[in-house]
Design a protein around this motif. Structure first.
Motif, mmCIF file in Angstrom:
data_model
loop_
_atom_site.group_PDB
_atom_site.id
_atom_site.type_symbol
_atom_site.label_atom_id
_atom_site.label_comp_id
_atom_site.label_asym_id
_atom_site.label_seq_id
_atom_site.Cartn_x
_atom_site.Cartn_y
_atom_site.Cartn_z
ATOM 1 N N ASN A 39 24.522 16.394 56.116
ATOM 2 C CA ASN A 39 24.592 17.865 56.250
ATOM 3 C C ASN A 39 26.091 18.288 55.789
ATOM 4 O O ASN A 39 26.835 17.063 55.755
ATOM 5 N N TRP A 43 26.523 23.748 57.308
ATOM 6 C CA TRP A 43 25.188 23.779 57.878
ATOM 7 C C TRP A 43 25.339 23.473 59.329
ATOM 8 O O TRP A 43 24.888 23.871 60.044
ATOM 9 N N GLY A 85 17.718 25.614 62.589
ATOM 10 C CA GLY A 85 18.153 24.557 61.702
ATOM 11 C C GLY A 85 17.199 23.273 62.014
ATOM 12 O O GLY A 85 17.289 22.431 61.568
ATOM 13 N N VAL A 93 19.518 22.623 54.102
ATOM 14 C CA VAL A 93 20.853 22.287 54.134
ATOM 15 C C VAL A 93 21.773 22.818 53.061
ATOM 16 O O VAL A 93 22.812 23.542 53.355
ATOM 17 N N VAL A 96 22.803 26.746 53.011
ATOM 18 C CA VAL A 96 23.502 27.381 53.817
ATOM 19 C C VAL A 96 25.006 27.149 53.155
ATOM 20 O O VAL A 96 25.699 26.254 53.224
#
Length: 168
Positions: A39, A43, A85, A93, A96
């Protein structure tokens, strides 16, 4: 200190960690992923804010700020408005992308909404069932502690990534 004060203090700590994680980073730095399955800070902060917004709105019986205050449009993400999410894959991911001001602005709005809600709670309110899909059913107190724990976990992950980026 009563329960409302304790919850407000915990959410203030989340805010401090979120702000520290994004402060001074560029949009590209916020989008860095330590590997293809990891991530990004963007995110993580978006997700923890979406979950907090979703859960507080549900508990308070109000609309999420994401839609009611136009944050979904400002972010312009390729997800349905109710996305938080959960279930996101690597490509989600990567989608974003946001600057620090946008991420912090959305978090601050959700934070203020959260504080307004929790500061109005009485101890007895924490026993109210907010989700009966689980056994045992989830009380408001359990839900709020869950949001705090999840937020702090994700803010810590964001802080770790920030440290890795800054050491490069």
């Amino acid at each position: 200190m009563n329960s409302a004060d304790l919850l407000a203090d915990a959410f203030e700590r989340v805010r401090e960690e979120v702000q520290a994680a994004v402060d001074g980073l560029s949009e590209d730095e916020l989008a860095v992923r330590l590997d293809s399955g990891a991530n990004s800070i963007a995110w993580l902060v978006w997700h923890l804010t979406r979950v907090q917004d979703d859960h507080i709105a549900d508990a308070a019986g109000t609309e999420q700020l994401w839609t009611s205050e136009g944050w979904a449009e400002r972010f312009g993400l390729p997800f349905p408005p109710d996305a938080t999410g959960y279930g996101h894959r690597s490509k989600d991911v990567a989608a974003v992308r946001a600057d620090a001001d946008l991420l912090a602005g959305y978090y601050d709005a959700v934070h203020e909404n959260t504080l307004a809600f929790v500061r109005g709670l009485r101890d007895a309110d924490l026993d109210r069932i907010v989700d009966d899909r689980w056994t045992p059913a989830v009380t408001l107190g359990v839900r709020l502690v869950s949001v705090i724990a999840d937020d702090l976990e994700h803010a810590g992950q964001a802080a770790f990534i920030r440290g890795a980026i800054r050491r490069r």
